[in-house]
Design a protein around this motif. Structure first.
Motif, PDB file in Angstrom:
ATOM      1  N   CYS A  97     -16.708 -40.810  79.244  1.00 55.47           N
ATOM      2  CA  CYS A  97     -17.121 -41.724  80.304  1.00 55.47           C
ATOM      3  C   CYS A  97     -18.632 -41.593  80.493  1.00 55.47           C
ATOM      4  O   CYS A  97     -19.212 -40.523  80.306  1.00 55.47           O
ATOM      5  CB  CYS A  97     -16.390 -41.400  81.598  1.00 55.47           C
ATOM      6  SG  CYS A  97     -16.615 -39.711  82.188  1.00 55.47           S
ATOM      7  N   THR A  98     -19.305 -42.668  80.828  1.00 56.08           N
ATOM      8  CA  THR A  98     -20.758 -42.671  80.952  1.00 56.08           C
ATOM      9  C   THR A  98     -21.214 -41.639  81.973  1.00 56.08           C
ATOM     10  O   THR A  98     -20.716 -41.594  83.104  1.00 56.08           O
ATOM     11  CB  THR A  98     -21.271 -44.058  81.356  1.00 56.08           C
ATOM     12  OG1 THR A  98     -20.838 -45.014  80.379  1.00 56.08           O
ATOM     13  CG2 THR A  98     -22.790 -44.078  81.431  1.00 56.08           C
TER      14      THR A  98
ATOM     15  N   GLY B 171     -26.550 -49.771  76.255  1.00 52.27           N
ATOM     16  CA  GLY B 171     -25.146 -49.941  76.566  1.00 52.27           C
ATOM     17  C   GLY B 171     -24.435 -50.978  75.721  1.00 52.27           C
ATOM     18  O   GLY B 171     -23.279 -51.324  75.995  1.00 52.27           O
TER      19      GLY B 171
ATOM     20  N   SER C 205     -25.602 -44.431  73.065  1.00 51.03           N
ATOM     21  CA  SER C 205     -25.173 -45.536  73.910  1.00 51.03           C
ATOM     22  C   SER C 205     -26.294 -45.972  74.863  1.00 51.03           C
ATOM     23  O   SER C 205     -26.541 -47.164  75.053  1.00 51.03           O
ATOM     24  CB  SER C 205     -23.931 -45.128  74.709  1.00 51.03           C
ATOM     25  OG  SER C 205     -23.509 -46.176  75.565  1.00 51.03           O
TER      26      SER C 205
ATOM     27  N   HIS D 126     -23.312 -50.515  72.888  1.00 53.66           N
ATOM     28  CA  HIS D 126     -22.202 -49.777  72.288  1.00 53.66           C
ATOM     29  C   HIS D 126     -21.763 -48.707  73.284  1.00 53.66           C
ATOM     30  O   HIS D 126     -22.585 -47.966  73.814  1.00 53.66           O
ATOM     31  CB  HIS D 126     -22.626 -49.116  70.981  1.00 53.66           C
ATOM     32  CG  HIS D 126     -23.071 -50.081  69.925  1.00 53.66           C
ATOM     33  ND1 HIS D 126     -22.201 -50.711  69.066  1.00 53.66           N
ATOM     34  CD2 HIS D 126     -24.303 -50.537  69.610  1.00 53.66           C
ATOM     35  CE1 HIS D 126     -22.877 -51.502  68.254  1.00 53.66           C
ATOM     36  NE2 HIS D 126     -24.153 -51.412  68.565  1.00 53.66           N
ATOM     37  N   ARG D 127     -20.477 -48.630  73.541  1.00 56.49           N
ATOM     38  CA  ARG D 127     -19.964 -47.594  74.425  1.00 56.49           C
ATOM     39  C   ARG D 127     -20.080 -46.230  73.740  1.00 56.49           C
ATOM     40  O   ARG D 127     -20.107 -46.151  72.506  1.00 56.49           O
ATOM     41  CB  ARG D 127     -18.504 -47.876  74.782  1.00 56.49           C
ATOM     42  CG  ARG D 127     -18.292 -49.186  75.524  1.00 56.49           C
ATOM     43  CD  ARG D 127     -16.857 -49.302  76.029  1.00 56.49           C
ATOM     44  NE  ARG D 127     -15.874 -49.131  74.958  1.00 56.49           N
ATOM     45  CZ  ARG D 127     -15.466 -50.100  74.141  1.00 56.49           C
ATOM     46  NH1 ARG D 127     -15.971 -51.325  74.262  1.00 56.49           N
ATOM     47  NH2 ARG D 127     -14.563 -49.860  73.210  1.00 56.49           N
ATOM     48  N   PRO D 128     -20.150 -45.141  74.509  1.00 51.73           N
ATOM     49  CA  PRO D 128     -20.287 -43.817  73.894  1.00 51.73           C
ATOM     50  C   PRO D 128     -19.231 -43.533  72.834  1.00 51.73           C
ATOM     51  O   PRO D 128     -19.538 -42.943  71.804  1.00 51.73           O
ATOM     52  CB  PRO D 128     -20.167 -42.868  75.093  1.00 51.73           C
ATOM     53  CG  PRO D 128     -20.674 -43.656  76.249  1.00 51.73           C
ATOM     54  CD  PRO D 128     -20.228 -45.065  75.992  1.00 51.73           C
ATOM     55  N   GLU D 129     -17.983 -43.947  73.060  1.00 46.12           N
ATOM     56  CA  GLU D 129     -16.934 -43.666  72.085  1.00 46.12           C
ATOM     57  C   GLU D 129     -17.093 -44.458  70.788  1.00 46.12           C
ATOM     58  O   GLU D 129     -16.469 -44.140  69.775  1.00 46.12           O
ATOM     59  CB  GLU D 129     -15.546 -43.929  72.688  1.00 46.12           C
ATOM     60  CG  GLU D 129     -15.324 -45.358  73.140  1.00 46.12           C
ATOM     61  CD  GLU D 129     -15.676 -45.576  74.600  1.00 46.12           C
ATOM     62  OE1 GLU D 129     -15.113 -46.504  75.201  1.00 46.12           O
ATOM     63  OE2 GLU D 129     -16.505 -44.802  75.126  1.00 46.12           O
ATOM     64  N   GLN D 130     -17.936 -45.509  70.803  1.00 52.97           N
ATOM     65  CA  GLN D 130     -18.221 -46.266  69.585  1.00 52.97           C
ATOM     66  C   GLN D 130     -19.376 -45.660  68.787  1.00 52.97           C
ATOM     67  O   GLN D 130     -19.575 -46.024  67.630  1.00 52.97           O
ATOM     68  CB  GLN D 130     -18.570 -47.722  69.930  1.00 52.97           C
ATOM     69  CG  GLN D 130     -17.442 -48.496  70.590  1.00 52.97           C
ATOM     70  CD  GLN D 130     -17.904 -49.871  71.027  1.00 52.97           C
ATOM     71  OE1 GLN D 130     -18.902 -50.018  71.738  1.00 52.97           O
ATOM     72  NE2 GLN D 130     -17.187 -50.904  70.582  1.00 52.97           N
ATOM     73  N   CYS D 131     -20.124 -44.763  69.379  1.00 57.73           N
ATOM     74  CA  CYS D 131     -21.338 -44.220  68.764  1.00 57.73           C
ATOM     75  C   CYS D 131     -21.013 -42.932  68.009  1.00 57.73           C
ATOM     76  O   CYS D 131     -20.132 -42.164  68.411  1.00 57.73           O
ATOM     77  CB  CYS D 131     -22.388 -43.931  69.839  1.00 57.73           C
ATOM     78  SG  CYS D 131     -22.887 -45.400  70.782  1.00 57.73           S
TER      79      CYS D 131
ATOM     80  N   ARG E 144     -23.582 -38.942  71.495  1.00 57.18           N
ATOM     81  CA  ARG E 144     -22.950 -40.235  71.766  1.00 57.18           C
ATOM     82  C   ARG E 144     -23.446 -40.855  73.065  1.00 57.18           C
ATOM     83  O   ARG E 144     -23.637 -42.073  73.153  1.00 57.18           O
ATOM     84  CB  ARG E 144     -21.430 -40.054  71.774  1.00 57.18           C
ATOM     85  CG  ARG E 144     -20.887 -39.838  70.357  1.00 57.18           C
ATOM     86  CD  ARG E 144     -19.525 -39.167  70.350  1.00 57.18           C
ATOM     87  NE  ARG E 144     -18.918 -39.219  69.018  1.00 57.18           N
ATOM     88  CZ  ARG E 144     -19.208 -38.351  68.036  1.00 57.18           C
ATOM     89  NH1 ARG E 144     -20.080 -37.366  68.250  1.00 57.18           N
ATOM     90  NH2 ARG E 144     -18.624 -38.468  66.855  1.00 57.18           N
ATOM     91  N   GLN E 145     -23.668 -40.029  74.079  1.00 60.38           N
ATOM     92  CA  GLN E 145     -24.236 -40.547  75.322  1.00 60.38           C
ATOM     93  C   GLN E 145     -25.644 -41.095  75.084  1.00 60.38           C
ATOM     94  O   GLN E 145     -26.010 -42.158  75.600  1.00 60.38           O
ATOM     95  CB  GLN E 145     -24.272 -39.436  76.382  1.00 60.38           C
ATOM     96  CG  GLN E 145     -22.926 -38.908  76.810  1.00 60.38           C
ATOM     97  CD  GLN E 145     -22.122 -39.883  77.654  1.00 60.38           C
ATOM     98  OE1 GLN E 145     -22.643 -40.898  78.124  1.00 60.38           O
ATOM     99  NE2 GLN E 145     -20.844 -39.592  77.845  1.00 60.38           N
TER     100      GLN E 145
END
Length: 258
Positions: free
Chosen positions: A228-229, A64, A59, A66-71, A55-56
């Motif tokens: 969190c990023t 960026g 993103s 898409h935020r990590p939690e969206q990926c 996910r990181q």
């Protein structure tokens, strides 16, 4: 177009250094929850670190947007992205380190610790071609074997095949010259020593022009695997071993199509 749209990117991170119990993060998909429930011991953090890293990486590769939690990866084996769509991905993990490679074209990544390999000669005789056996056994160097092995592992992931019956579809010649059984596409490979590990990525390219990967090192996930990023630093890849994979095998003809 962002540069990440045109190249292979590889992200690495270590697992959190903790043995405390961990609750399943809320960002896991249903399929990932089911997989996590079947694991125990060190494999729990190993699994979570690889999914956190996917996910990181997704993103980051889309700048960026898409935020990590969206990926997330596609359900099941994580070989492609579902959100954002259109990315091929490959993961590997070993002894507390995880790797995730992304590209618009097929690819595979293999990660192995740079340590002594007892019994590597037996593996060479069992799985490698006669040509490979001749020079690897004469060289008598476990690190040379490990380099050849990671090229093969990453190749099989990139071409969507398992080890059984397929390790000789990529042949490694002295000097790590590579030849494979996929003449219908351009393939390249890079291998880089990072701390105590060897990271090798094999990837398809649109043409024969060198397309060198970018390697990134992320700070470890927090203990609760919050998305969190993460802090990112680029790894100097100037010392990476780069090879083009030539079609065919120097010691035998291509296998017949089935």
């Amino acid at each position: 177009m962002d540069i990440t749209e045109r190249r292979v990117c590889v992200w690495l991170c270590r697992q959190p250094d903790s043995n405390a119990p961990i609750a399943a993060p809320g960002w896991l998909t249903q399929t990932e929850h089911q997989r996590l429930a079947s694991l125990a011991g060190p494999r729990v953090r190993e699994f979570l670190a690889s999914r956190w890293l996917i996910r990181q990486a997704l993103s980051a590769v889309c700048g960026g947007q898409h935020r990590p939690e969206q990926c997330r990866p596609v359900p099941g084996r994580p070989v492609a992205s579902q959100m954002p769509a259109g990315w091929h991905l490959s993961i590997s993990h070993s002894q507390g380190l995880a790797a995730c490679a992304l590209s618009r074209q097929p690819l595979g990544v293999d990660l192995e610790p740079l340590q002594r390999r007892p019994g590597w000669q037996k593996v060479t005789r069992r799985w490698f071609s006669e040509t490979e056996q001749a020079w690897l056994l004469e060289r008598d160097d476990p690190q040379t074997f490990l380099q050849a092995w990671t090229f093969k592992e990453a190749w099989l992931k990139a071409t969507g095949r398992g080890i059984a019956g397929n390790l000789q579809t990529l042949e490694v010649a002295p000097g790590f010259e590579l030849s494979g059984d996929r003449p219908d596409a351009c393939w390249q490979a890079d291998s880089l020593a990072v701390e105590d590990f060897l990271v090798t990525v094999v990837y398809q390219t649109p043409d024969a022009t060198p397309h060198r990967p970018a390697f990134h090192w992320l700070a470890p996930p927090p203990e609760d695997f919050n998305l969190c990023t993460a802090e990112d630093r680029t790894i100097d890849a100037s010392l990476a071993l780069h090879r083009s994979i030539q079609p065919g095998h120097p010691s035998r003809p291509l296998p017949e199509a089935t």
